[in-house]
Design an enzyme around this catalytic site. Structure first.
Site, mmCIF file in Angstrom:
data_model
loop_
_atom_site.group_PDB
_atom_site.id
_atom_site.type_symbol
_atom_site.label_atom_id
_atom_site.label_comp_id
_atom_site.label_asym_id
_atom_site.label_seq_id
_atom_site.Cartn_x
_atom_site.Cartn_y
_atom_site.Cartn_z
ATOM 1 N N ARG A 55 39.869 59.320 43.181
ATOM 2 C CA ARG A 55 39.119 58.150 43.667
ATOM 3 C C ARG A 55 37.685 58.161 43.157
ATOM 4 O O ARG A 55 37.074 57.120 42.925
ATOM 5 C CB ARG A 55 39.139 58.074 45.205
ATOM 6 C CG ARG A 55 38.275 56.930 45.752
ATOM 7 C CD ARG A 55 38.574 56.559 47.196
ATOM 8 N NE ARG A 55 38.597 57.693 48.087
ATOM 9 C CZ ARG A 55 37.509 58.338 48.523
ATOM 10 N NH1 ARG A 55 36.304 57.962 48.136
ATOM 11 N NH2 ARG A 55 37.631 59.368 49.339
ATOM 12 N N TYR A 108 36.532 30.625 39.739
ATOM 13 C CA TYR A 108 37.928 31.059 39.968
ATOM 14 C C TYR A 108 38.226 31.086 41.482
ATOM 15 O O TYR A 108 37.409 31.563 42.271
ATOM 16 C CB TYR A 108 38.099 32.451 39.345
ATOM 17 C CG TYR A 108 39.423 33.100 39.617
ATOM 18 C CD1 TYR A 108 40.573 32.702 38.938
ATOM 19 C CD2 TYR A 108 39.542 34.116 40.559
ATOM 20 C CE1 TYR A 108 41.792 33.298 39.186
ATOM 21 C CE2 TYR A 108 40.770 34.723 40.813
ATOM 22 C CZ TYR A 108 41.883 34.309 40.133
ATOM 23 O OH TYR A 108 43.089 34.899 40.388
ATOM 24 N N ASP A 180 31.597 36.539 34.925
ATOM 25 C CA ASP A 180 33.003 36.899 34.808
ATOM 26 C C ASP A 180 33.424 36.459 33.405
ATOM 27 O O ASP A 180 33.462 35.269 33.098
ATOM 28 C CB ASP A 180 33.782 36.149 35.904
ATOM 29 C CG ASP A 180 35.288 36.371 35.844
ATOM 30 O OD1 ASP A 180 35.800 36.755 34.773
ATOM 31 O OD2 ASP A 180 35.944 36.138 36.875
ATOM 32 N N LYS A 205 44.374 40.269 32.782
ATOM 33 C CA LYS A 205 44.582 39.185 31.830
ATOM 34 C C LYS A 205 44.609 39.724 30.395
ATOM 35 O O LYS A 205 45.456 40.530 30.083
ATOM 36 C CB LYS A 205 43.511 38.114 32.043
ATOM 37 C CG LYS A 205 43.319 37.716 33.512
ATOM 38 C CD LYS A 205 44.542 37.049 34.123
ATOM 39 C CE LYS A 205 44.484 36.954 35.641
ATOM 40 N NZ LYS A 205 43.263 36.360 36.186
HETATM 41 C C1 LIG Z 1 42.558 36.448 37.392
HETATM 42 C C2 LIG Z 1 41.116 36.239 37.453
HETATM 43 C C3 LIG Z 1 40.313 36.933 38.377
HETATM 44 C C4 LIG Z 1 40.884 37.883 39.399
HETATM 45 O O1 LIG Z 1 41.500 38.960 38.785
HETATM 46 P P1 LIG Z 1 42.628 39.823 39.532
HETATM 47 O O2 LIG Z 1 42.935 40.880 38.519
HETATM 48 O O3 LIG Z 1 43.766 38.919 39.836
HETATM 49 O O4 LIG Z 1 42.007 40.362 40.759
HETATM 50 C C5 LIG Z 1 38.966 36.701 38.363
HETATM 51 N N1 LIG Z 1 38.401 35.831 37.500
HETATM 52 C C6 LIG Z 1 39.136 35.148 36.602
HETATM 53 C C7 LIG Z 1 38.458 34.204 35.691
HETATM 54 C C8 LIG Z 1 40.513 35.326 36.546
HETATM 55 O O5 LIG Z 1 41.229 34.625 35.668
#
Ligand SMILES: *Cc1c(COP(=O)(O)O)cnc(C)c1O
Length: 382
Positions: A55, A108, A180, A205
């Site tokens: 962790r 998001y 992000d 992603k």
């Molecule tokens: C999918 C996504 C998230 C969240 O990611 P997780 O891995 O599902 O927690 C945050 N921001 C964007 C732009 C995303 O496409």
């Protein structure tokens, strides 16, 4: 057998098969690290060895975080259990109870829930405003504002953030900036190199790239990432060794995949533009020299039966995520933006006809043909 059966069964091999010549970093599927004496244990606290407990740190997790940081041009990073936990760790690195965040309103959906729901319960206040309007951002800044938060390319309508302007506003007002960068990936954009303090990714992603891992990474200035790491450790947001290993493996082919994703997306966007069933194609005009991203969003006219459209998409599946090697579609009104008020959805332009396409790496002609066929089949003249 040296010991009794039960002891031998527990102690099995214990590091007798360690090779220094493994081409790929092995998976350290271990919850903790062993020390042979107190001197060695003390050595950990003196910084001679890096790992104590998974962790708090694991070689696979660090490998992924360092790789993403490197590709972003940032000095430090930490990997987390999901994109959302990366965002949470990044935000909590700079914001505490009583502070205020200015965030874009086309954020998001999951981040919206995190900021407006969970973090509100932590005593953190957020204003969501239209980031297309510089004045609105500036007007939302309060004496207790600490952070300005946005996305490099937004979901699902693919607005490209003006990063230079954001960095400028943050500097002028003595605020931290955070982005992000999930949709653009480090392949297309490096917000840190452009002056943003903290950059978060959902590695679920494009970094993972094969829809088989849930992971996140947050990168930025070393002191801020040290804070983010403390959140990961203390809130238990750590990523598992195996998921880290999958993320690292995915990252190796990021360039190859993105190159094809982007090329295919451009062709699909161009090919759908003139179809009578399509009211509008959302595809950025410019994200970077390397291309304009891998997501194409279309707004289908009322002359198409939307339900029939989805049914007619032969091999293209409806999947509420993006960024896999397969082309998939999602329906924001039915999934990611389901919980928004009609009013906000209307304001954001997310109507009943909006379909988000995550363009895969298949042959571009087959991808275009699948969408043309579905549009043709669902189009009717009133
Ligand atoms: C999918 C996504 C998230 C969240 O990611 P997780 O891995 O599902 O927690 C945050 N921001 C964007 C732009 C995303 O496409």
């Amino acid at each position: 057998m040296k010991h009794h059966f039960d002891t031998e069964a527990v102690h099995l091999s214990e590091n007798k098969y360690v090779s220094s010549a493994s081409k790929v970093n092995p998976i350290y599927q271990t919850s903790a690290f062993a020390f042979s004496d107190l001197e060695e244990l003390e050595g950990f606290y003196q910084g001679e060895s890096k790992y104590l407990y998974t962790r708090t740190g694991n070689p696979n997790t660090d490998e992924l975080a360092a790789a993403v940081a490197n590709l972003e041009g940032a000095p430090a990073g930490v990997a987390t259990s999901s994109g959302l936990s990366a965002i949470m760790a990044g935000v909590l690195a700079v914001v505490k109870a009583g502070d205020h965040i200015v965030a874009t309103n086309d954020i998001y959906g999951g981040t919206y829930q995190l900021l407006s729901g969970e973090l509100k319960d932590f005593g953190i206040d957020v204003s969501f405003v239209n980031f297309e309007n510089e004045e609105e951002i500036k007007k939302a800044i309060q004496p207790n504002t600490k952070l300005i938060y946005t996305e490099s390319v937004t979901n699902p309508l693919l607005r490209v953030e003006n990063i230079g302007q954001l960095v400028q506003i943050a500097k002028e007002n003595n605020l931290y900036s955070m982005i992000d960068n999930t949709f653009a990936t480090p392949y297309l954009l490096n917000p840190y190199a452009q002056g943003v303090d903290i950059v978060a990714h959902s590695a679920t992603k494009y970094i993972g790239g094969h829809s088989d891992v849930s992971a996140g990474v947050v990168v930025g200035h070393s002191d801020l990432i040290a804070e983010a790491r403390a959140k990961v450790v203390n809130l238990g947001l750590n990523l598992s060794p195996f998921e880290s290993w999958l993320g690292t493996r995915g990252l190796k082919t990021l360039s190859l995949r993105m190159e094809r994703h982007v090329k295919n997306a451009q062709k699909l966007a161009d090919g759908l533009k003139n179809h009578q069933g399509v009211r509008k194609v959302y595809y950025p005009e410019f994200v970077s020299e390397k291309g304009n991203g891998a997501i194409v969003t279309i707004d289908i006219t009322g002359k198409c039966d939307i339900s029939k459209f989805f049914k007619s998409l032969s091999w293209v599946k409806i999947v509420p995520t993006l960024a896999g090697v397969e082309t998939t579609v999602s329906y924001p009104v039915g999934t990611s933006h389901r919980n928004l008020s009609n009013e906000l959805r209307e304001e954001l332009g997310i109507t009943e006809g909006v379909v988000r396409i995550s363009v895969g790496i298949e042959d571009p002609e087959d991808i275009l043909a699948a969408f043309i066929e579905a549009l043709d089949k669902s189009y009717f003249v009133k």
